[in-house]
Write an enzyme that holds these catalytic residues in place. Sequence first.
Site, PDB file in Angstrom:
ATOM      1  N   ASN A   9       7.311  -2.216   5.323  1.00  0.00           N
ATOM      2  CA  ASN A   9       6.143  -1.942   4.489  1.00  0.00           C
ATOM      3  C   ASN A   9       6.650  -1.937   3.056  1.00  0.00           C
ATOM      4  O   ASN A   9       7.273  -0.968   2.623  1.00  0.00           O
ATOM      5  CB  ASN A   9       5.515  -0.597   4.872  1.00  0.00           C
ATOM      6  CG  ASN A   9       4.401  -0.201   3.924  1.00  0.00           C
ATOM      7  OD1 ASN A   9       3.953  -1.009   3.109  1.00  0.00           O
ATOM      8  ND2 ASN A   9       3.953   1.047   4.031  1.00  0.00           N
ATOM      9  N   LYS A  11       5.042  -1.695   0.424  1.00  0.00           N
ATOM     10  CA  LYS A  11       4.232  -0.868  -0.487  1.00  0.00           C
ATOM     11  C   LYS A  11       3.947  -1.666  -1.770  1.00  0.00           C
ATOM     12  O   LYS A  11       3.768  -2.870  -1.691  1.00  0.00           O
ATOM     13  CB  LYS A  11       4.911   0.483  -0.731  1.00  0.00           C
ATOM     14  CG  LYS A  11       5.290   1.158   0.607  1.00  0.00           C
ATOM     15  CD  LYS A  11       5.689   2.595   0.506  1.00  0.00           C
ATOM     16  CE  LYS A  11       6.008   3.128   1.899  1.00  0.00           C
ATOM     17  NZ  LYS A  11       6.321   4.565   1.909  1.00  0.00           N
ATOM     18  N   HIS A  94      -2.321   4.197   6.358  1.00  0.00           N
ATOM     19  CA  HIS A  94      -1.048   4.754   5.904  1.00  0.00           C
ATOM     20  C   HIS A  94      -1.298   6.084   5.183  1.00  0.00           C
ATOM     21  O   HIS A  94      -2.312   6.244   4.496  1.00  0.00           O
ATOM     22  CB  HIS A  94      -0.340   3.771   4.964  1.00  0.00           C
ATOM     23  CG  HIS A  94       1.074   4.155   4.690  1.00  0.00           C
ATOM     24  ND1 HIS A  94       1.402   5.110   3.752  1.00  0.00           N
ATOM     25  CD2 HIS A  94       2.228   3.767   5.267  1.00  0.00           C
ATOM     26  CE1 HIS A  94       2.718   5.272   3.761  1.00  0.00           C
ATOM     27  NE2 HIS A  94       3.241   4.468   4.668  1.00  0.00           N
ATOM     28  N   GLU A  96      -0.168   7.247   2.551  1.00  0.00           N
ATOM     29  CA  GLU A  96      -0.378   7.118   1.100  1.00  0.00           C
ATOM     30  C   GLU A  96      -1.822   6.741   0.791  1.00  0.00           C
ATOM     31  O   GLU A  96      -2.379   7.158  -0.224  1.00  0.00           O
ATOM     32  CB  GLU A  96       0.619   6.096   0.517  1.00  0.00           C
ATOM     33  CG  GLU A  96       2.021   6.690   0.451  1.00  0.00           C
ATOM     34  CD  GLU A  96       3.146   5.688   0.630  1.00  0.00           C
ATOM     35  OE1 GLU A  96       2.925   4.475   0.468  1.00  0.00           O
ATOM     36  OE2 GLU A  96       4.273   6.120   0.954  1.00  0.00           O
ATOM     37  N   GLU A 166       4.245   8.381  11.601  1.00  0.00           N
ATOM     38  CA  GLU A 166       4.978   8.626  10.365  1.00  0.00           C
ATOM     39  C   GLU A 166       4.732  10.055   9.900  1.00  0.00           C
ATOM     40  O   GLU A 166       3.707  10.343   9.271  1.00  0.00           O
ATOM     41  CB  GLU A 166       4.507   7.659   9.269  1.00  0.00           C
ATOM     42  CG  GLU A 166       4.711   6.199   9.614  1.00  0.00           C
ATOM     43  CD  GLU A 166       4.828   5.338   8.359  1.00  0.00           C
ATOM     44  OE1 GLU A 166       5.867   4.660   8.230  1.00  0.00           O
ATOM     45  OE2 GLU A 166       3.930   5.359   7.505  1.00  0.00           O
ATOM     46  N   GLY A 172       9.778   8.580   2.406  1.00  0.00           N
ATOM     47  CA  GLY A 172      10.335   8.451   1.059  1.00  0.00           C
ATOM     48  C   GLY A 172      11.098   9.673   0.588  1.00  0.00           C
ATOM     49  O   GLY A 172      11.431   9.800  -0.580  1.00  0.00           O
ATOM     50  N   SER A 212      11.799   7.307   6.342  1.00  0.00           N
ATOM     51  CA  SER A 212      13.228   7.282   6.018  1.00  0.00           C
ATOM     52  C   SER A 212      14.081   6.662   7.123  1.00  0.00           C
ATOM     53  O   SER A 212      15.229   7.056   7.342  1.00  0.00           O
ATOM     54  CB  SER A 212      13.731   8.688   5.665  1.00  0.00           C
ATOM     55  OG  SER A 212      13.021   9.202   4.541  1.00  0.00           O
TER      56      SER A 212
HETATM   57  P1  13P Z   1      10.286   5.156   3.803  1.00  0.00           P
HETATM   58  O1  13P Z   1      11.000   4.315   4.833  1.00  0.00           O
HETATM   59  O2  13P Z   1      10.547   4.708   2.400  1.00  0.00           O
HETATM   60  O3  13P Z   1      10.452   6.613   4.036  1.00  0.00           O
HETATM   61  O4  13P Z   1       8.708   4.840   4.020  1.00  0.00           O
HETATM   62  C1  13P Z   1       8.194   4.936   5.298  1.00  0.00           C
HETATM   63  C2  13P Z   1       6.821   4.392   5.275  1.00  0.00           C
HETATM   64  O5  13P Z   1       5.938   4.975   4.681  1.00  0.00           O
HETATM   65  C3  13P Z   1       6.569   3.126   5.955  1.00  0.00           C
HETATM   66  O6  13P Z   1       5.216   2.865   6.021  1.00  0.00           O
END
Ligand code: 13P
Length: 250
Positions: A9, A11, A94, A96, A166, A172, A212
């Site tokens: 992803n 982002k 997601h 976010e 997740e 993150g 992560s």
């Molecule tokens: P990270 O791997 O940067 O923690 O992000 C995970 C994520 O949100 C994947 O959609």
Amino acid sequence: MRKAIIAGNWKMNKTPKEATELVNALKPLVKDAVCDVVVCVPAVDIANAVEAAAGSNIKVGAQNVHFMESGAYTGELSAAMLKEAGAEYVIIGHSERRQYFGETDFTVNKRVLAAVKAGLKVIVCVGEKKEERVDGYTDALVSYQTLIALTGLTPDEVKDVIIAYEPVWAIGTGLVATDEQANETIGVIRKAIEGKYGKDVADTVRIQYGGSMKPANVKGLMAQPEIDGGLIGGASLKADEFALVVNYDK
Ligand code: 13P
């Protein structure tokens, strides 16, 4: 036996030109992957990523989709648009998007229905916040998020859905769920699916871990019986790092 699926992803990272470069760099590194390999890119990168990935085992996905087919929804993208641009997958719900853009379980469900109808494969994200885990609500919450997201799909359609578990506190942050925590909660999600759609469907659905996930922890997570892959943020932005995740078995 479920085939593992590792998806990046990206982002809000990488321009179209950078997308071409990253996919080109990735291709030779992941060509012998035993799992499905997907990169979920910004929508404006889809065409470049698809062109660069042509003839390889890398599939391209989007990161969100609107639930209406067309109309006066300034700034939004329909499932048909993403599909025609070359996306095969789309991430929906997601954390976010839930946190910053008002996404709810109800709108997640609407997006899932629209995407499946258009022939996109969906990756539906669920997961608890830190305080929800501390207060003991994780199992109820992820079960509820999952079942609402899938409402209205046929059992056969549910089989094709990919769920990404997740935990919000692990995204993150460098904090990763322990292998056992991730396995246990993914098992809870599978049980919830079994309760509504039966064992055959539950045994078929692929459920990823995300948060992560990186070369240093991928082997332990992927060794867990319930974990069928990963949704990778930060570690998907560099070809060599993402390839180490994809090649977790080597
Ligand atoms: P990270 O791997 O940067 O923690 O992000 C995970 C994520 O949100 C994947 O959609």
